[in-house]
Design a protein around this motif. Structure first.
Motif, PDB file in Angstrom:
ATOM      1  N   GLY A 112       3.131 -13.122  20.209  1.00  0.00           N
ATOM      2  CA  GLY A 112       3.065 -14.508  19.791  1.00  0.00           C
ATOM      3  C   GLY A 112       4.413 -15.092  19.410  1.00  0.00           C
ATOM      4  O   GLY A 112       4.483 -16.239  18.947  1.00  0.00           O
ATOM      5  N   GLY A 113       5.501 -14.353  19.609  1.00  0.00           N
ATOM      6  CA  GLY A 113       6.826 -14.846  19.264  1.00  0.00           C
ATOM      7  C   GLY A 113       7.777 -14.741  20.436  1.00  0.00           C
ATOM      8  O   GLY A 113       7.411 -14.312  21.533  1.00  0.00           O
ATOM      9  N   ASP A 114       9.011 -15.142  20.217  1.00  0.00           N
ATOM     10  CA  ASP A 114      10.031 -15.106  21.260  1.00  0.00           C
ATOM     11  C   ASP A 114      10.642 -13.714  21.370  1.00  0.00           C
ATOM     12  O   ASP A 114      10.812 -13.008  20.368  1.00  0.00           O
ATOM     13  CB  ASP A 114      11.136 -16.121  20.969  1.00  0.00           C
ATOM     14  CG  ASP A 114      10.616 -17.550  20.981  1.00  0.00           C
ATOM     15  OD1 ASP A 114       9.660 -17.812  21.734  1.00  0.00           O
ATOM     16  OD2 ASP A 114      11.168 -18.388  20.230  1.00  0.00           O
ATOM     17  N   THR A 115      10.994 -13.318  22.585  1.00  0.00           N
ATOM     18  CA  THR A 115      11.716 -12.070  22.801  1.00  0.00           C
ATOM     19  C   THR A 115      13.117 -12.195  22.213  1.00  0.00           C
ATOM     20  O   THR A 115      13.780 -13.218  22.346  1.00  0.00           O
ATOM     21  CB  THR A 115      11.797 -11.750  24.301  1.00  0.00           C
ATOM     22  OG1 THR A 115      10.467 -11.559  24.802  1.00  0.00           O
ATOM     23  CG2 THR A 115      12.607 -10.493  24.552  1.00  0.00           C
ATOM     24  N   LEU A 116      13.561 -11.132  21.548  1.00  0.00           N
ATOM     25  CA  LEU A 116      14.839 -11.168  20.843  1.00  0.00           C
ATOM     26  C   LEU A 116      15.662  -9.954  21.229  1.00  0.00           C
ATOM     27  O   LEU A 116      15.215  -8.813  21.066  1.00  0.00           O
ATOM     28  CB  LEU A 116      14.592 -11.175  19.330  1.00  0.00           C
ATOM     29  CG  LEU A 116      15.808 -11.204  18.411  1.00  0.00           C
ATOM     30  CD1 LEU A 116      16.574 -12.510  18.584  1.00  0.00           C
ATOM     31  CD2 LEU A 116      15.377 -11.023  16.959  1.00  0.00           C
ATOM     32  N   SER A 117      16.870 -10.185  21.767  1.00  0.00           N
ATOM     33  CA  SER A 117      17.792  -9.103  22.127  1.00  0.00           C
ATOM     34  C   SER A 117      18.978  -9.122  21.181  1.00  0.00           C
ATOM     35  O   SER A 117      19.580 -10.180  20.947  1.00  0.00           O
ATOM     36  CB  SER A 117      18.275  -9.244  23.567  1.00  0.00           C
ATOM     37  OG  SER A 117      17.210  -9.049  24.478  1.00  0.00           O
ATOM     38  N   LEU A 118      19.331  -7.949  20.652  1.00  0.00           N
ATOM     39  CA  LEU A 118      20.397  -7.854  19.670  1.00  0.00           C
ATOM     40  C   LEU A 118      21.340  -6.713  20.029  1.00  0.00           C
ATOM     41  O   LEU A 118      20.897  -5.622  20.412  1.00  0.00           O
ATOM     42  CB  LEU A 118      19.812  -7.607  18.269  1.00  0.00           C
ATOM     43  CG  LEU A 118      18.876  -8.688  17.726  1.00  0.00           C
ATOM     44  CD1 LEU A 118      18.122  -8.160  16.519  1.00  0.00           C
ATOM     45  CD2 LEU A 118      19.665  -9.924  17.352  1.00  0.00           C
ATOM     46  N   ASP A 119      22.663  -6.963  19.922  1.00  0.00           N
ATOM     47  CA  ASP A 119      23.644  -5.906  20.115  1.00  0.00           C
ATOM     48  C   ASP A 119      23.756  -5.093  18.829  1.00  0.00           C
ATOM     49  O   ASP A 119      23.756  -5.650  17.726  1.00  0.00           O
ATOM     50  CB  ASP A 119      25.005  -6.491  20.460  1.00  0.00           C
ATOM     51  CG  ASP A 119      25.027  -7.099  21.858  1.00  0.00           C
ATOM     52  OD1 ASP A 119      24.094  -6.802  22.638  1.00  0.00           O
ATOM     53  OD2 ASP A 119      25.955  -7.861  22.171  1.00  0.00           O
ATOM     54  N   VAL A 120      23.841  -3.786  18.978  1.00  0.00           N
ATOM     55  CA  VAL A 120      23.995  -2.889  17.834  1.00  0.00           C
ATOM     56  C   VAL A 120      25.419  -2.363  17.852  1.00  0.00           C
ATOM     57  O   VAL A 120      25.826  -1.673  18.787  1.00  0.00           O
ATOM     58  CB  VAL A 120      22.989  -1.726  17.901  1.00  0.00           C
ATOM     59  CG1 VAL A 120      23.165  -0.800  16.687  1.00  0.00           C
ATOM     60  CG2 VAL A 120      21.557  -2.261  17.966  1.00  0.00           C
ATOM     61  N   VAL A 121      26.188  -2.733  16.837  1.00  0.00           N
ATOM     62  CA  VAL A 121      27.587  -2.349  16.764  1.00  0.00           C
ATOM     63  C   VAL A 121      27.720  -1.129  15.867  1.00  0.00           C
ATOM     64  O   VAL A 121      27.229  -1.105  14.747  1.00  0.00           O
ATOM     65  CB  VAL A 121      28.455  -3.491  16.201  1.00  0.00           C
ATOM     66  CG1 VAL A 121      29.912  -3.062  16.118  1.00  0.00           C
ATOM     67  CG2 VAL A 121      28.300  -4.736  17.067  1.00  0.00           C
TER      68      VAL A 121
END
Length: 202
Positions: free
Chosen positions: A177-186
């Motif tokens: 029910g939400g937006d797909t979220l892509s995050l870089d892991v530093v």
């Protein structure tokens, strides 16, 4: 350090209503964890190899579900927290994943990073959060609230399993029910301090 044979046990999520239990009822696959032929605990799911000697595995608990006014004992199986296991020493350590709730989503591992949806609690209310946590770290590498909690209409799992990418290190979350979220892991993997290792790694 060995894992015993898998078996199926009855399991119904704790938040399933009585009217829905006939349709939602299922089973949980569990297997014992042995240290020197003695059973140490119960586990569920696949193990995640972190190094050649350490792995992570999810604990499963046999919980007493008997009400105070009931006679006899009623035991139920429930997925629990994750553990870090050292094959050489037989040491089993609890992994305290921030905001982790076994009933909300699964943990997806990459190296020594765990990615999952959690339940963030705060004085002004909670929220559904996406979390990336690294073994040995005091704070999550990623901790972001992405939705309300509790939800009006509960759908399980609340999040689809996270997806990892190697270069650059990136994780993608897909809350229902939400937006797909892509995050870089530093960052880089933590050097695990394993019993018996000296500064030269011998």
């Amino acid at each position: 350090m060995t894992l015993g044979p898998m078996k199926r046990v009855p399991f119904v999520a704790a938040d399933v209503s009585k009217e829905e239990k006939s349709d939602e009822a299922g089973t949980l696959r569990v297997r014992p964890l042995f240290v020197d032929t003695r059973q140490k605990d119960w586990t569920t799911g696949e193990i995640h190899e972190i190094t050649e000697r350490t792995f992570a595995v999810q604990r499963v608990m046999h919980v007493n579900d008997t009400l105070p006014d009931e006679h006899g004992m009623r035991w139920v199986w429930q997925p629990g927290p994750w553990m870090l296991v050292d094959r050489v020493t037989g040491r089993v350590s609890a992994l305290h994943l921030p905001d982790f709730d076994a009933g909300v989503s699964d943990v997806v591992w990459y190296r020594d990073f765990a990615a999952y949806c959690g339940v963030h609690t705060a004085a002004k209310g909670g929220g559904l959060s996406v979390v990336v946590w690294q073994i040995g770290s005091r704070r999550p590498a990623v901790d972001r609230v992405v939705g309300r909690w509790p939800q009006v209409e509960r759908v399980r799992p609340v999040c689809a399993p996270a997806k990892w990418q190697r270069e650059p290190m990136r994780v993608t979350f897909s809350p229902k029910g939400g937006d797909t979220l892509s995050l870089d892991v530093v960052g880089s993997s933590t050097v695990l301090v394993e019993d018996g290792d000296d500064e030269d790694g011998n």
